[in-house]
Scaffold this motif. Structure first.
Motif, mmCIF file in Angstrom:
data_model
loop_
_atom_site.group_PDB
_atom_site.id
_atom_site.type_symbol
_atom_site.label_atom_id
_atom_site.label_comp_id
_atom_site.label_asym_id
_atom_site.label_seq_id
_atom_site.Cartn_x
_atom_site.Cartn_y
_atom_site.Cartn_z
ATOM 1 N N UNK A 269 0.836 -1.193 0.000
ATOM 2 C CA UNK A 269 0.000 0.000 0.000
ATOM 3 C C UNK A 269 0.871 1.242 0.000
ATOM 4 N N UNK A 270 0.491 2.208 -0.813
ATOM 5 C CA UNK A 270 1.184 3.482 -0.821
ATOM 6 C C UNK A 270 2.155 3.651 -1.981
ATOM 7 N N UNK A 271 2.751 4.817 -1.976
ATOM 8 C CA UNK A 271 3.714 5.197 -3.005
ATOM 9 C C UNK A 271 5.094 5.205 -2.381
ATOM 10 N N UNK A 272 6.059 4.640 -3.102
ATOM 11 C CA UNK A 272 7.446 4.621 -2.654
ATOM 12 C C UNK A 272 8.342 5.082 -3.799
ATOM 13 N N UNK A 273 9.552 5.397 -3.442
ATOM 14 C CA UNK A 273 10.570 5.737 -4.416
ATOM 15 C C UNK A 273 11.820 4.949 -4.059
ATOM 16 N N UNK A 274 12.629 4.652 -5.048
ATOM 17 C CA UNK A 274 13.842 3.920 -4.736
ATOM 18 C C UNK A 274 14.587 3.491 -5.973
ATOM 19 N N UNK A 275 15.528 2.594 -5.755
ATOM 20 C CA UNK A 275 16.364 2.111 -6.853
ATOM 21 C C UNK A 275 16.264 0.599 -6.993
ATOM 22 N N UNK A 276 16.421 0.176 -8.222
ATOM 23 C CA UNK A 276 16.574 -1.241 -8.540
ATOM 24 C C UNK A 276 17.899 -1.347 -9.279
ATOM 25 N N UNK A 277 18.787 -2.169 -8.768
ATOM 26 C CA UNK A 277 20.080 -2.382 -9.406
ATOM 27 C C UNK A 277 20.077 -3.771 -10.013
ATOM 28 N N UNK A 278 20.368 -3.833 -11.292
ATOM 29 C CA UNK A 278 20.345 -5.094 -12.032
ATOM 30 C C UNK A 278 21.750 -5.354 -12.587
ATOM 31 N N UNK A 279 22.284 -6.529 -12.297
ATOM 32 C CA UNK A 279 23.540 -6.978 -12.902
ATOM 33 C C UNK A 279 23.172 -8.090 -13.883
ATOM 34 N N UNK A 280 23.638 -7.957 -15.120
ATOM 35 C CA UNK A 280 23.295 -8.981 -16.107
ATOM 36 C C UNK A 280 24.448 -9.242 -17.068
ATOM 37 N N UNK A 281 24.359 -10.367 -17.739
ATOM 38 C CA UNK A 281 25.364 -10.818 -18.688
ATOM 39 C C UNK A 281 25.197 -10.051 -19.996
ATOM 40 N N UNK A 282 26.181 -9.252 -20.318
ATOM 41 C CA UNK A 282 26.150 -8.418 -21.519
ATOM 42 C C UNK A 282 26.091 -9.257 -22.804
ATOM 43 N N UNK A 283 26.627 -10.465 -22.771
ATOM 44 C CA UNK A 283 26.673 -11.301 -23.967
ATOM 45 C C UNK A 283 25.336 -11.970 -24.284
ATOM 46 N N UNK A 284 24.400 -11.877 -23.367
ATOM 47 C CA UNK A 284 23.040 -12.364 -23.652
ATOM 48 C C UNK A 284 22.290 -11.225 -24.320
ATOM 49 N N UNK A 285 22.375 -11.156 -25.637
ATOM 50 C CA UNK A 285 21.803 -10.026 -26.372
ATOM 51 C C UNK A 285 20.300 -9.898 -26.150
ATOM 52 N N UNK A 286 19.644 -11.023 -25.932
ATOM 53 C CA UNK A 286 18.215 -10.953 -25.661
ATOM 54 C C UNK A 286 17.948 -10.298 -24.301
ATOM 55 N N UNK A 287 18.876 -10.413 -23.352
ATOM 56 C CA UNK A 287 18.691 -9.782 -22.040
ATOM 57 C C UNK A 287 18.620 -8.273 -22.191
ATOM 58 N N UNK A 288 19.484 -7.694 -23.003
ATOM 59 C CA UNK A 288 19.500 -6.248 -23.210
ATOM 60 C C UNK A 288 18.160 -5.784 -23.775
ATOM 61 N N UNK A 289 17.689 -6.444 -24.821
ATOM 62 C CA UNK A 289 16.430 -6.020 -25.444
ATOM 63 C C UNK A 289 15.231 -6.291 -24.535
ATOM 64 N N UNK A 290 15.276 -7.377 -23.772
ATOM 65 C CA UNK A 290 14.164 -7.678 -22.864
ATOM 66 C C UNK A 290 14.100 -6.675 -21.715
ATOM 67 N N UNK A 291 15.253 -6.281 -21.178
ATOM 68 C CA UNK A 291 15.274 -5.266 -20.116
ATOM 69 C C UNK A 291 14.713 -3.950 -20.653
ATOM 70 N N UNK A 292 15.133 -3.587 -21.850
ATOM 71 C CA UNK A 292 14.625 -2.352 -22.464
ATOM 72 C C UNK A 292 13.123 -2.435 -22.684
ATOM 73 N N UNK A 293 12.648 -3.560 -23.141
ATOM 74 C CA UNK A 293 11.214 -3.746 -23.378
ATOM 75 C C UNK A 293 10.414 -3.593 -22.085
#
Length: 134
Positions: free
Chosen positions: A52-76
């Motif tokens: 319940x309610x509104x929050x603000x914050x950060x999400x930090x994601x570490x991912x494998x750069x060589x998984x090209x689908x990961x980059x496009x999926x994160x962007x999507x």
């Protein structure tokens, strides 16, 4: 500035001593400021648990750069949740790993749906969140 209210509490001396050591080790200015921060954190965590309610914050994601689908999926996913994303920063950690720092502001249930979608992706190595109550 909001009105300040004084109140007192009773706690065991050993707990106060431990708290004083913690204050000193963490460079806290005084007990009042430490308790204010702890109370805000506790309230934010409770809101997060009960969605319940509104929050603000950060999400930090570490991912494998060589998984090209990961980059496009994160962007999507970021496009899907653009209404709660304030900004993002992309960092190349090394040859294989990237870090995406995403700043969010929105309803807790929407942020949780965003996190579920991120967690479903392959190539994600770690996701950490830090949310605060507004």
């Amino acid at each position: 500035m909001e009105e300040l209210v004084r109140f007192s509490i009773s706690i065991p001396k050993s707990l106060l001593d431990e708290f004083e050591r913690w204050l000193h080790n963490h460079g806290m200015v005084n007990r009042s400021e430490a308790l204010r921060q702890m109370m805000r954190s506790f309230i934010a965590q409770s809101k997060w648990e009960f969605q319940e309610g509104i929050v603000s914050g950060t999400v930090t994601v570490i991912y494998d750069h060589h998984r090209h689908d990961a980059v496009s999926e994160i962007t999507s996913i970021q496009h899907k949740y653009g209404h709660i994303i304030v900004c993002t920063t992309h960092v190349h950690i090394d040859h294989s790993n990237c870090l995406e720092a995403i700043i969010l502001l929105g309803e807790i249930d929407e942020i949780k749906r965003f996190l579920i979608d991120l967690n479903s992706l392959k190539g994600i190595k770690e996701i950490r969140t830090s949310m605060v109550n507004i």
